[in-house]
Design a protein around this motif. Structure first.
Motif, short mmCIF file in Angstrom:
data_model
loop_
_atom_site.label_atom_id
_atom_site.label_comp_id
_atom_site.label_asym_id
_atom_site.label_seq_id
_atom_site.Cartn_x
_atom_site.Cartn_y
_atom_site.Cartn_z
N ASP A 203 0.83 -1.21 0.00
CA ASP A 203 0.00 0.00 0.00
C ASP A 203 0.87 1.26 0.00
O ASP A 203 0.58 2.23 -0.71
CB ASP A 203 -0.91 0.01 1.24
N MET A 204 1.93 1.24 0.81
CA MET A 204 2.82 2.40 0.88
C MET A 204 3.59 2.58 -0.42
O MET A 204 3.83 3.70 -0.86
CB MET A 204 3.78 2.25 2.06
N PHE A 205 4.00 1.47 -1.04
CA PHE A 205 4.71 1.56 -2.32
C PHE A 205 3.80 2.16 -3.39
O PHE A 205 4.24 3.01 -4.18
CB PHE A 205 5.20 0.18 -2.76
N VAL A 206 2.55 1.73 -3.43
CA VAL A 206 1.60 2.28 -4.40
C VAL A 206 1.44 3.78 -4.17
O VAL A 206 1.46 4.58 -5.13
CB VAL A 206 0.24 1.56 -4.28
N ALA A 207 1.32 4.18 -2.91
CA ALA A 207 1.15 5.60 -2.60
C ALA A 207 2.40 6.40 -2.99
O ALA A 207 2.29 7.49 -3.57
CB ALA A 207 0.86 5.78 -1.10
N MET A 208 3.59 5.86 -2.69
CA MET A 208 4.83 6.59 -3.00
C MET A 208 5.02 6.73 -4.50
O MET A 208 5.37 7.82 -4.99
CB MET A 208 6.03 5.87 -2.37
N LEU A 209 4.81 5.66 -5.24
CA LEU A 209 4.96 5.72 -6.70
C LEU A 209 3.94 6.68 -7.31
O LEU A 209 4.24 7.40 -8.26
CB LEU A 209 4.81 4.32 -7.29
N GLY A 210 2.75 6.68 -6.73
CA GLY A 210 1.72 7.62 -7.20
C GLY A 210 2.13 9.07 -6.95
O GLY A 210 1.89 9.95 -7.79
N GLU A 211 2.76 9.33 -5.78
CA GLU A 211 3.22 10.68 -5.48
C GLU A 211 4.34 11.11 -6.41
O GLU A 211 4.42 12.28 -6.81
CB GLU A 211 3.68 10.76 -4.03
#
Length: 329
Positions: free
Chosen positions: A169-177
């Motif tokens: 979940d955090m990786f998805v959020a970071m890549l999205g940012e």
């Protein structure tokens, strides 16, 4: 059902290791009493010292403590026979035995050995019966601890799956940012996901190591490979963040790389490495090489930052390919 719920509630309140220690202690004392071994309470103390957090660590700890205790008992017997049963002879035993055990990497057994030696000192006699009694106490106490170490260890699968979910979940959020910033360099991001991902990965590595140590066969732990892969990738995401910081304005190449990050947000949760993002990166890099040279210093700096970003992205993909292939094989 009520008994099971009560047992689970007890484990949550006082901890599984505490429950196992209590049961191992009682079992050791009762066994010593049934065998009519002198001072059965000493077997309980030894059981307390032998209980550990994982099966493999428990076996290694018991082995080290038993071996150290035998060595300590031999040294103490020689000291007591030659110098007598005086308080100062205990100091002599410590001066001789402790460095010896440390040299042979048996520091964990120093306390266990001291319990046996002090018990022998209290008896005031060195005889085959006294030494046999100490060995019997060792076997009963550490044997009871070993039995309870082996009989049950909690399953870590649910905890590991939850940590994996948090990490992804955090990786998805970071890549999205990162994609958002490439499209709009004025975007602001607090970076909380980075700290949460790091915490979940470190906890995952520790939990996976405990899971590995709970198996007697020393085989590879897939979860260790997974969280190790994510730790490497997290380091690369941090480097990508540093490169993106030099992108002061959006250029056509920024949108192309942002699309790659969008694709990665879907690839994060994939069990297998499919290579689509890497092929898209190959095509993008070919386009970069075919483009005319930048005409201004600002464009040059932005293109350079994006080039470094692509290199770190390729390293990220390489780690993912290696980790996922091993994890799925």
């Amino acid at each position: 059902m009520n008994v099971t719920k009560g047992a689970n509630a007890l484990k949550r309140v006082v901890g599984l290791r505490t429950v196992k220690t209590a049961l191992a202690t009682v079992a050791a004392i009762y066994v010593a009493m049934l065998l009519h071994v002198d001072n059965p309470q000493a077997a309980g103390i030894l059981a307390i010292l032998g209980v550990d957090t994982t099966r493999w660590r428990g076996i290694m700890t018991v082995y080290a403590r038993f071996a150290a205790s035998v060595i300590g008992l031999a040294v103490a017997s020689a000291v007591f026979v030659l110098a007598g049963f005086y308080v100062w002879t205990l100091a002599l035993y410590i001066v001789i035995a402790f460095p010896l055990l440390t040299r042979f990497k048996m520091k964990e057994g120093i306390v266990t050995g001291a319990v046996i030696v002090f018990h022998l000192f209290h008896s005031g006699v060195v005889s085959w019966h006294a030494i046999g009694t100490e060995l019997a106490l060792l076997a009963i106490g550490l044997g009871s601890a070993t039995a309870f170490n082996l009989v049950y260890m909690p399953k870590q699968r649910k905890s590991l799956e939850s940590l994996r979910q948090t990490t992804e979940d955090m990786f998805v959020a970071m890549l999205g940012e990162l994609a958002k910033f490439l499209r709009d360099p004025a975007a602001v991001w607090g970076g909380d996901e980075l700290l949460r991902a790091e915490a979940a990965i470190e906890e995952g590595l520790q939990t996976a190591k405990r899971s590995q140590e709970n198996r007697l066969s020393r085989q590879d732990e897939p979860w260790l490979l997974y969280f190790g892969m994510r730790r490497e990738q997290l380091d690369m995401i941090q480097l990508m963040m540093e490169n993106i910081a030099f992108v002061s304005s959006s250029v056509p190449q920024s949108e192309a790389i942002a699309s790659l990050f969008d694709r990665l947000t879907h690839d994060v949760r994939s069990e297998f490495y499919e290579g689509k993002t890497e092929r898209a990166l190959d095509a993008l890099e070919r386009e970069f090489k075919a483009m005319p040279l930048p005409s201004t210093r600002e464009e040059f700096e932005i293109r350079a930052a994006l080039l470094h970003l692509c290199r770190e992205l390729r390293r990220y993909l390489t780690v993912g390919r290696r980790g996922k292939m091993r994890r799925s094989s």
